[in-house]
Write a protein that holds these residues in place. Structure first.
Motif, mmCIF file in Angstrom:
data_model
loop_
_atom_site.group_PDB
_atom_site.id
_atom_site.type_symbol
_atom_site.label_atom_id
_atom_site.label_comp_id
_atom_site.label_asym_id
_atom_site.label_seq_id
_atom_site.Cartn_x
_atom_site.Cartn_y
_atom_site.Cartn_z
ATOM 1 N N ARG A 71 0.836 -1.214 0.000
ATOM 2 C CA ARG A 71 0.000 0.000 0.000
ATOM 3 C C ARG A 71 0.864 1.254 0.000
ATOM 4 O O ARG A 71 0.522 2.261 -0.637
ATOM 5 N N VAL A 72 1.995 1.199 0.720
ATOM 6 C CA VAL A 72 2.912 2.351 0.729
ATOM 7 C C VAL A 72 3.428 2.599 -0.682
ATOM 8 O O VAL A 72 3.429 3.736 -1.166
ATOM 9 N N LEU A 73 3.856 1.538 -1.357
ATOM 10 C CA LEU A 73 4.387 1.686 -2.727
ATOM 11 C C LEU A 73 3.314 2.202 -3.672
ATOM 12 O O LEU A 73 3.588 3.043 -4.547
ATOM 13 N N ALA A 74 2.091 1.701 -3.517
ATOM 14 C CA ALA A 74 1.008 2.097 -4.425
ATOM 15 C C ALA A 74 0.668 3.577 -4.299
ATOM 16 O O ALA A 74 0.271 4.222 -5.275
ATOM 17 N N GLY A 75 0.836 4.121 -3.094
ATOM 18 C CA GLY A 75 0.418 5.509 -2.899
ATOM 19 C C GLY A 75 1.535 6.502 -2.685
ATOM 20 O O GLY A 75 1.284 7.670 -2.388
ATOM 21 N N ILE A 76 2.774 6.049 -2.860
ATOM 22 C CA ILE A 76 3.909 6.890 -2.480
ATOM 23 C C ILE A 76 3.975 8.201 -3.270
ATOM 24 O O ILE A 76 4.452 9.222 -2.772
ATOM 25 N N ASP A 77 3.497 8.192 -4.522
ATOM 26 C CA ASP A 77 3.561 9.399 -5.360
ATOM 27 C C ASP A 77 2.247 10.150 -5.409
ATOM 28 O O ASP A 77 2.162 11.230 -6.003
ATOM 29 N N THR A 78 1.200 9.585 -4.804
ATOM 30 C CA THR A 78 -0.122 10.185 -4.967
ATOM 31 C C THR A 78 -0.789 10.585 -3.649
ATOM 32 O O THR A 78 -1.532 11.566 -3.619
ATOM 33 N N VAL A 79 -0.542 9.830 -2.583
ATOM 34 C CA VAL A 79 -1.253 10.129 -1.339
ATOM 35 C C VAL A 79 -0.443 11.084 -0.470
ATOM 36 O O VAL A 79 0.769 11.246 -0.647
#
Length: 467
Positions: free
Chosen positions: A419-427
């Protein structure tokens, strides 16, 4: 939770009559309680790690001549004062001494309470404490070695490194939250990505190791199956080198499962001889065949045995297709090789089954040719059984996960990091912080950096009393 201010007592050796019994006291008053019933040197004035001969007295009555081992805090297993009394192994003597200690201020220890205190006092982390129970329960060289490695902190050390790296980035992201209005970035996102990739790779490897680790710890469920009169029971006897199963030329002799343990290179294989697979001729045999199929579905390794002299290529192919299941490794064993005497018969056998499996003269090419009756190629078969189950080279240095609790925590850690990788650039930083904290939480659960009373109760209740 237990009261750590109490002094606890329990028998540390197995119940039953033996040469000696060891009674363990641990707690702030362990030495003074022992001194109250002691006749000999003053135990309260003796140095740590010393042995003393004396007598245990119940008033004027001598209960036994004993040896007392002193361990003064913090130089003990629990980091508390510990006295271990070695007395004669009479149940009456042991019970009398324990009751005497309780009357003088100790209380009976709960299951695993000595190791729980070692954990709570910082002597062991939680995964090391669990390794103590694994070491006691180990029944093979391999399981003993894995438990020892975990007890020495190999697994804990690896997890600590991962957790420390994550903590650093979590701190930087928390710092960003403090300066949210100024829109500053303290945690380099590219470095964080690289770190998460590295950690998930290590965690993925640990998760993958569970299959092997669990097999080593608990043994490998190994079913011997095949058609009636294929020689399954003869093979079981040959592998065990004893007449364990009834052998007869009459098909359907084995009606129920027979289970024995075979140790190969330090790994325990739980061999299960089963009823022959065929259309049952009566109700009892039908139950036996049903149990065979149930055991196959529960196995990790299936040794399919067939009569090399009688089975047709179509029958062999049909059996292989019907028995192959996901997650089950199948090893084909062609029995009664002694009936294939002469090169011509062997050539015809290979020709007949060339479409079922390849034959290049090596047992690793899909099939092992043996004679269970004559005990031919049995050692080679054992090598193949080991290789089929333990697909990796065991050096004794790699970390293997053997505990289902650890596996589940690692899986949850991996999910949080994904989840960290999935949202690292967006969240935003607050959502990243939440997922990293979750990963830290699950990693901490393994070593005990994060605990609850229920978790500790569940773990230590499975220990034996006295440990």
């Amino acid at each position: 939770m237990t009261n750590n201010e109490d002094t606890i007592v329990a028998l540390a050796t197995p119940n039953g009559i033996g040469a000696i019994g060891v009674i363990r006291l641990s707690g702030p008053d362990a030495i003074t309680i022992a001194q109250k019933v002691w006749k000999g040197k003053d135990l309260t004035k003796q140095a740590s790690h010393t042995l003393h001969f004396g007598r245990i007295m119940d008033g004027d009555m001598e209960l036994d001549e004993v040896v007392a081992s002193l361990f003064v805090a913090p130089r003990s297993y629990t980091r508390e004062n510990v006295v271990e009394v070695s007395c004669h192994g009479s149940n009456y003597i042991i019970e009398s001494i324990i009751k005497l200690f309780i009357r003088n201020g100790a209380r009976a220890a709960k299951a695993g309470e000595f190791t729980l205190r070692a954990f709570l006092n910082g002597q062991l982390d939680l995964s090391q404490a669990e390794a103590v129970a694994d070491l006691i329960a180990s029944n093979s060289k391999a399981s003993q070695q894995i438990a020892l490695q975990q007890l020495r902190g190999g697994f804990s050390s690896q997890l600590k490194q991962l957790r420390d790296q994550l903590v650093t980035f979590a701190s930087l992201i928390e710092l960003e939250l403090d300066f949210a209005e100024e829109d500053v970035e303290f945690a380099n996102r590219d470095q964080l990505k690289k770190l998460i990739h590295e950690i998930t790779k290590v965690i993925g490897s640990l998760i993958q190791s569970f299959e092997l680790g669990n097999a080593i710890k608990n043994g490998v469920n190994t079913v011997i199956a095949g058609r009636p009169n294929a020689g399954k029971s003869t093979l079981l006897n040959a592998l065990l080198n004893e007449e364990r199963a009834i052998v007869s030329h009459i098909p359907g002799t084995t009606r129920d499962t027979i289970e024995e343990v075979l140790n190969i290179k330090g790994i325990n294989f739980r061999l299960i001889d089963t009823a022959g697979i065929r259309e049952a001729t009566d109700a009892i045999e039908q139950i036996g065949v049903q149990r065979t199929m149930e055991k196959i579905s529960q196995s990790a390794l299936l040794i399919y045995v067939f009569d090399a002299d009688q089975i047709t290529a179509e029958e062999l192919t049909a059996d292989i297709e019907s028995l192959q299941k996901p997650g089950i490794t199948m090893l084909l064993v062609a029995n009664k090789a002694d009936l294939l005497d002469g090169d011509e018969k062997l050539k015809k056998f290979k020709e007949k089954h060339r479409n079922s499996y390849d034959f290049q003269g090596s047992p690793t090419d899909g099939l092992v040719l043996i004679s269970a009756k004559e005990k031919q190629q049995i050692d080679e078969l054992k090598q193949q059984i080991y290789a089929a189950a333990i697909k990796e080279n065991l050096s004794g240095h790699e970390t293997l996960v053997t505990n289902i609790r650890h596996l589940e925590a690692l899986q949850k850690t991996e999910e949080a990091l994904i989840r960290v990788l999935a949202g690292i650039d967006t969240v935003t930083s607050d959502f990243l912080s939440m997922d990293i904290k979750q990963a830290l939480h699950y990693l901490g659960e393994i070593t005990g950096a994060v605990t609850t009373d229920d978790l500790l109760e569940n773990i230590f209740s499975k220990f034996c009393i006295g440990k």
